[in-house]
Design a protein around this motif. Structure first.
Motif, short mmCIF file in Angstrom:
data_model
loop_
_atom_site.label_atom_id
_atom_site.label_comp_id
_atom_site.label_asym_id
_atom_site.label_seq_id
_atom_site.Cartn_x
_atom_site.Cartn_y
_atom_site.Cartn_z
N ALA A 87 -37.39 19.83 58.13
CA ALA A 87 -36.32 19.05 57.51
C ALA A 87 -35.01 19.32 58.24
N TRP A 88 -34.15 18.31 58.27
CA TRP A 88 -32.80 18.41 58.84
C TRP A 88 -31.79 18.41 57.70
N THR A 89 -30.76 19.23 57.84
CA THR A 89 -29.61 19.22 56.94
C THR A 89 -28.35 19.28 57.80
N PHE A 90 -27.19 19.12 57.16
CA PHE A 90 -25.92 19.28 57.87
C PHE A 90 -24.94 19.99 56.95
N ALA A 91 -23.94 20.62 57.56
CA ALA A 91 -22.91 21.32 56.79
C ALA A 91 -21.65 21.44 57.63
N GLY A 92 -20.52 21.35 56.97
CA GLY A 92 -19.24 21.57 57.64
C GLY A 92 -18.96 23.06 57.76
N LEU A 93 -18.37 23.45 58.87
CA LEU A 93 -17.93 24.83 59.05
C LEU A 93 -16.58 25.04 58.37
N LYS A 94 -16.36 26.26 57.88
CA LYS A 94 -15.09 26.63 57.27
C LYS A 94 -14.27 27.44 58.27
N ALA A 95 -13.00 27.61 57.97
CA ALA A 95 -12.08 28.36 58.86
C ALA A 95 -12.54 29.79 59.06
N ASP A 96 -13.19 30.39 58.07
CA ASP A 96 -13.61 31.79 58.18
C ASP A 96 -14.95 31.96 58.90
N GLY A 97 -15.52 30.87 59.40
CA GLY A 97 -16.78 30.94 60.13
C GLY A 97 -18.01 30.72 59.27
N SER A 98 -17.85 30.75 57.95
CA SER A 98 -18.98 30.43 57.07
C SER A 98 -19.13 28.91 57.05
N THR A 103 -26.40 19.86 53.23
CA THR A 103 -26.81 18.61 52.59
C THR A 103 -27.98 18.02 53.36
N SER A 104 -28.96 17.49 52.66
CA SER A 104 -30.09 16.84 53.33
C SER A 104 -29.60 15.70 54.20
N LEU A 105 -30.23 15.56 55.36
CA LEU A 105 -29.91 14.48 56.28
C LEU A 105 -31.06 13.47 56.22
N SER A 106 -30.75 12.22 56.07
CA SER A 106 -31.74 11.17 55.86
C SER A 106 -32.45 10.78 57.15
N VAL A 107 -33.19 11.73 57.72
CA VAL A 107 -34.00 11.51 58.92
C VAL A 107 -35.35 12.18 58.70
N HIS A 108 -36.31 11.82 59.54
CA HIS A 108 -37.61 12.50 59.53
C HIS A 108 -37.40 13.96 59.90
N GLY A 109 -38.28 14.84 59.45
CA GLY A 109 -38.20 16.25 59.83
C GLY A 109 -38.32 16.45 61.33
N TYR A 110 -39.03 15.54 61.97
CA TYR A 110 -39.15 15.54 63.44
C TYR A 110 -38.51 14.25 63.97
N ALA A 111 -37.27 14.02 63.59
CA ALA A 111 -36.57 12.79 63.96
C ALA A 111 -36.46 12.66 65.47
N ALA A 112 -36.59 11.44 65.93
CA ALA A 112 -36.38 11.16 67.35
C ALA A 112 -34.95 11.57 67.72
N PRO A 113 -34.74 12.09 68.93
CA PRO A 113 -33.38 12.46 69.33
C PRO A 113 -32.37 11.33 69.14
N ASN A 135 -25.77 19.41 43.72
CA ASN A 135 -26.15 18.01 43.99
C ASN A 135 -26.72 17.94 45.39
N PHE A 136 -27.87 18.58 45.60
CA PHE A 136 -28.48 18.61 46.93
C PHE A 136 -28.89 17.18 47.30
N GLY A 137 -28.49 16.73 48.44
CA GLY A 137 -28.76 15.38 48.90
C GLY A 137 -27.48 14.79 49.46
N ALA A 138 -27.59 13.60 49.96
CA ALA A 138 -26.44 12.94 50.58
C ALA A 138 -25.83 11.95 49.60
#
Length: 168
Positions: A87-98, A103-113, A135-138
């Motif tokens: 599965a693919w997810t995405f997240a924003g980085l914070k100023a402190d590095g965390s 959030t789930s990304l709406s692509v196949h787990g083995y999405a084409a590049p 609220n896990f999901g997009a």
């Protein structure tokens, strides 16, 4: 070599070709709660060009001011509440590095590049918005699954399953 290295390399190459050069990327195998091993990869994008700037130097309202993570994981399915597979997810980085909660990304787990490029653009442009812990999901995304699976997805799945028998 970890089985997902060629896949993540292909995704990074496609991001480079689309002028979304990863600031960094890495692959690994990790542990879930100290019990189960899984495969993962993290690609850091810097869509605002401010990833390495000091927080006080970043103009207010800059989108993704500290960077954006694209996260890929493959799990054995032995973990509680985690399905087997990729599965693919995405997240924003914070100023402190965390980072924000992924959030789930709406692509196949083995999405084409190419699908990953399209999905990353939608996240960068806020067509796909980050969720939060409860609220896990997009949220707001109803455009369905983006793109196709990678043409070598079956081989990658088999390699991950083989890794599981020898390492997990």
């Amino acid at each position: 070599m970890l089985p997902h290295k060629p896949y993540i390399t292909a995704v990074c190459q496609r991001l480079n070709a689309a002028r979304m050069k990863p600031a960094e990327w890495w692959i690994d195998d990790a542990e879930t709660r100290g019990m189960y091993r899984y495969l993962n990869a993290v690609i850091t994008l810097d869509p605002s060009g401010t990833h390495d700037d000091m927080p006080q130097d970043i103009p207010s309202g800059t989108p993704w001011p500290h960077g954006l993570l694209l996260i890929w994981e493959w799990h054995t399915g032995r973990e509680e509440d985690i399905e087997r597979g990729a599965a693919w997810t995405f997240a924003g980085l914070k100023a402190d590095g965390s980072n924000e909660y992924p959030t789930s990304l709406s692509v196949h787990g083995y999405a084409a590049p190419a699908a990953m490029v399209e999905a990353a653009r939608k996240v960068i442009n806020h067509e796909i918005k980050p969720g939060h812990f409860h609220n896990f999901g997009a949220p707001g995304w109803d455009g369905g699954l983006i793109g196709e699976s990678w043409e070598r997805a079956d081989r990658l799945e088999a390699a991950c399953a083989e890794w599981e028998t020898t390492r997990a």
